[in-house]
Motif scaffolding. Structure first.
Motif, PDB file in Angstrom:
ATOM      1  N   VAL A 244      -7.017  -6.241  -2.236  1.00  0.00           N
ATOM      2  CA  VAL A 244      -5.518  -6.418  -2.920  1.00  0.00           C
ATOM      3  C   VAL A 244      -5.074  -7.654  -2.522  1.00  0.00           C
ATOM      4  O   VAL A 244      -4.745  -7.786  -0.966  1.00  0.00           O
ATOM      5  CB  VAL A 244      -4.817  -5.136  -2.932  1.00  0.00           C
ATOM      6  N   ASN A 245      -4.919  -8.654  -3.106  1.00  0.00           N
ATOM      7  CA  ASN A 245      -4.012  -9.919  -2.892  1.00  0.00           C
ATOM      8  C   ASN A 245      -2.994 -10.202  -3.658  1.00  0.00           C
ATOM      9  O   ASN A 245      -2.819  -9.755  -4.860  1.00  0.00           O
ATOM     10  CB  ASN A 245      -5.151 -11.021  -2.826  1.00  0.00           C
ATOM     11  N   THR A 246      -2.072 -11.010  -3.396  1.00  0.00           N
ATOM     12  CA  THR A 246      -0.981 -11.742  -4.001  1.00  0.00           C
ATOM     13  C   THR A 246      -1.177 -12.926  -4.448  1.00  0.00           C
ATOM     14  O   THR A 246      -1.545 -13.870  -3.603  1.00  0.00           O
ATOM     15  CB  THR A 246       0.223 -11.655  -3.406  1.00  0.00           C
TER      16      THR A 246
ATOM     17  N   VAL B 270       6.678  -7.046  -4.223  1.00  0.00           N
ATOM     18  CA  VAL B 270       5.057  -7.240  -4.884  1.00  0.00           C
ATOM     19  C   VAL B 270       4.096  -7.384  -3.618  1.00  0.00           C
ATOM     20  O   VAL B 270       3.209  -6.888  -3.613  1.00  0.00           O
ATOM     21  CB  VAL B 270       5.016  -8.370  -5.765  1.00  0.00           C
ATOM     22  N   HIS B 271       5.019  -8.211  -2.590  1.00  0.00           N
ATOM     23  CA  HIS B 271       4.063  -8.719  -1.520  1.00  0.00           C
ATOM     24  C   HIS B 271       3.774  -7.413  -0.663  1.00  0.00           C
ATOM     25  O   HIS B 271       2.992  -7.085   0.136  1.00  0.00           O
ATOM     26  CB  HIS B 271       4.775  -9.440  -0.684  1.00  0.00           C
ATOM     27  N   GLY B 272       5.003  -6.449  -0.466  1.00  0.00           N
ATOM     28  CA  GLY B 272       4.782  -5.155  -0.081  1.00  0.00           C
ATOM     29  C   GLY B 272       3.804  -4.189  -0.429  1.00  0.00           C
ATOM     30  O   GLY B 272       3.036  -3.569   0.200  1.00  0.00           O
ATOM     31  N   LEU B 273       3.958  -4.069  -1.754  1.00  0.00           N
ATOM     32  CA  LEU B 273       2.858  -3.342  -2.641  1.00  0.00           C
ATOM     33  C   LEU B 273       1.478  -4.018  -2.336  1.00  0.00           C
ATOM     34  O   LEU B 273       0.459  -3.263  -2.055  1.00  0.00           O
ATOM     35  CB  LEU B 273       3.112  -3.345  -4.004  1.00  0.00           C
ATOM     36  N   THR B 274       1.184  -5.266  -2.215  1.00  0.00           N
ATOM     37  CA  THR B 274      -0.136  -5.630  -2.074  1.00  0.00           C
ATOM     38  C   THR B 274      -0.526  -5.332  -0.689  1.00  0.00           C
ATOM     39  O   THR B 274      -1.689  -4.895  -0.402  1.00  0.00           O
ATOM     40  CB  THR B 274      -0.124  -7.191  -2.036  1.00  0.00           C
ATOM     41  N   ARG B 275       0.444  -5.373   0.515  1.00  0.00           N
ATOM     42  CA  ARG B 275      -0.256  -5.183   1.691  1.00  0.00           C
ATOM     43  C   ARG B 275      -0.537  -3.626   1.933  1.00  0.00           C
ATOM     44  O   ARG B 275      -1.489  -3.378   2.759  1.00  0.00           O
ATOM     45  CB  ARG B 275       0.977  -5.768   2.789  1.00  0.00           C
ATOM     46  N   THR B 276       0.477  -2.771   1.643  1.00  0.00           N
ATOM     47  CA  THR B 276       0.043  -1.306   2.018  1.00  0.00           C
ATOM     48  C   THR B 276      -1.030  -0.817   0.980  1.00  0.00           C
ATOM     49  O   THR B 276      -1.880  -0.064   1.726  1.00  0.00           O
ATOM     50  CB  THR B 276       1.382  -0.535   1.447  1.00  0.00           C
ATOM     51  N   MET B 277      -1.456  -1.544  -0.327  1.00  0.00           N
ATOM     52  CA  MET B 277      -2.441  -1.175  -1.033  1.00  0.00           C
ATOM     53  C   MET B 277      -3.686  -1.540  -0.405  1.00  0.00           C
ATOM     54  O   MET B 277      -4.840  -0.895  -0.633  1.00  0.00           O
ATOM     55  CB  MET B 277      -2.251  -1.386  -2.577  1.00  0.00           C
ATOM     56  N   ALA B 278      -3.690  -2.958   0.221  1.00  0.00           N
ATOM     57  CA  ALA B 278      -4.692  -3.342   0.616  1.00  0.00           C
ATOM     58  C   ALA B 278      -5.311  -2.263   1.953  1.00  0.00           C
ATOM     59  O   ALA B 278      -6.560  -2.268   2.091  1.00  0.00           O
ATOM     60  CB  ALA B 278      -4.494  -4.529   1.332  1.00  0.00           C
TER      61      ALA B 278
END
Length: 253
Positions: free
Chosen positions: A185-187, A167-175
């Protein structure tokens, strides 16, 4: 406790996944309390219906669509129905997940895939479904719910912990991909949150005491505190917050 009111959330359209119970229910309640228009998706029809009836009776504008988030076609149809009822959302809380325990020695490929579908895959496709409306609106906020389980090197559910780490990787790339559109986009990273499910299945006195010793703060964490962090990140107060983790775990890492 007395919590903050965010005028910027008044009238905002908010979508929540897994909103019928647990942390998701508290997220729905928190946004309804901010006078936002809230649409949520869940597969638990009775609880979803009851929550809508309760909050609607209190004057909130809340809608629920029933679907299994593992079915991406149904997920997209659910969001489309919410858009038709409420309008496009500028806030998405990607909450739905299940932390079922499993033994790594007995884990099958099919079960692994099912855990990814339950805890990770739908988050991306929810973003894919909702973000175009945010782009048209000129911005928005996406909050993905992670977990401190993998930060703590917690055992007993390797597929769940792996999904939550991703989930953290998803947050970073989509941000990065959505930042030019002013979409943040945050976690939010919960610790061990005392939902009814946790209390019924795993919160024995011995385990609770062990966890208290790990936390810096002595109090067990109610799901309302996770919801409060989500509400903050959705508000204009968090306008310059993106691509980061926001911990609600009482100092247990």
């Amino acid at each position: 406790m007395t919590f903050a009111t965010y005028p910027s959330l008044n009238g905002k359209i908010v979508f929540v996944t897994g909103g019928a119970s647990g942390i998701g229910e508290q997220i729905v309640r928190a946004f309804a309390g901010q006078k936002a228009k809230v649409g949520f998706i869940d597969r638990d029809e009775p609880r979803g219906r009851d929550l809508v009836e309760e909050l609607t009776g209190e004057g909130a504008e809340v809608r629920c669509e029933i679907c299994d988030l593992r079915d991406i076609g149904a997920l997209k149809a659910g969001f489309a129905a919410l858009v038709a009822a409420l309008g496009p959302a500028t806030v998405l809380a990607n909450n739905a997940a299940r932390d079922d325990r499993h033994d790594w020695t007995e884990l099958t490929a099919d079960y692994w895939d099912e855990r990814m579908n339950t805890n990770l895959r739908h988050m991306f496709f929810a973003i894919q479904a909702v973000a175009p409306g945010m782009i048209d609106a000129g911005g928005g906020s996406i909050i993905n719910i992670g977990s401190n389980s993998w930060w703590e090197a917690g055992g007993g559910f390797p597929a769940y912990a792996t999904a939550k780490a991703a989930v953290h990787g998803l947050t970073r790339t989509m941000a990065r991909d959505l930042g030019d559109h002013r979409i943040r986009v945050n976690t939010v990273v919960p610790g061990w949150i005392m939902t009814e499910r946790q209390k019924e299945l795993w919160a024995t006195p011995e385990k609770l005491e062990q966890h208290r010793q790990r936390q810096c703060l002595p109090d067990l964490i109610d799901p309302v505190y996770v919801a409060r962090m989500v509400v903050f990140l959705a508000s204009d107060d968090a306008a310059m917050c993106t691509a980061n983790n926001y911990m609600v775990e009482a100092g247990s890492i």
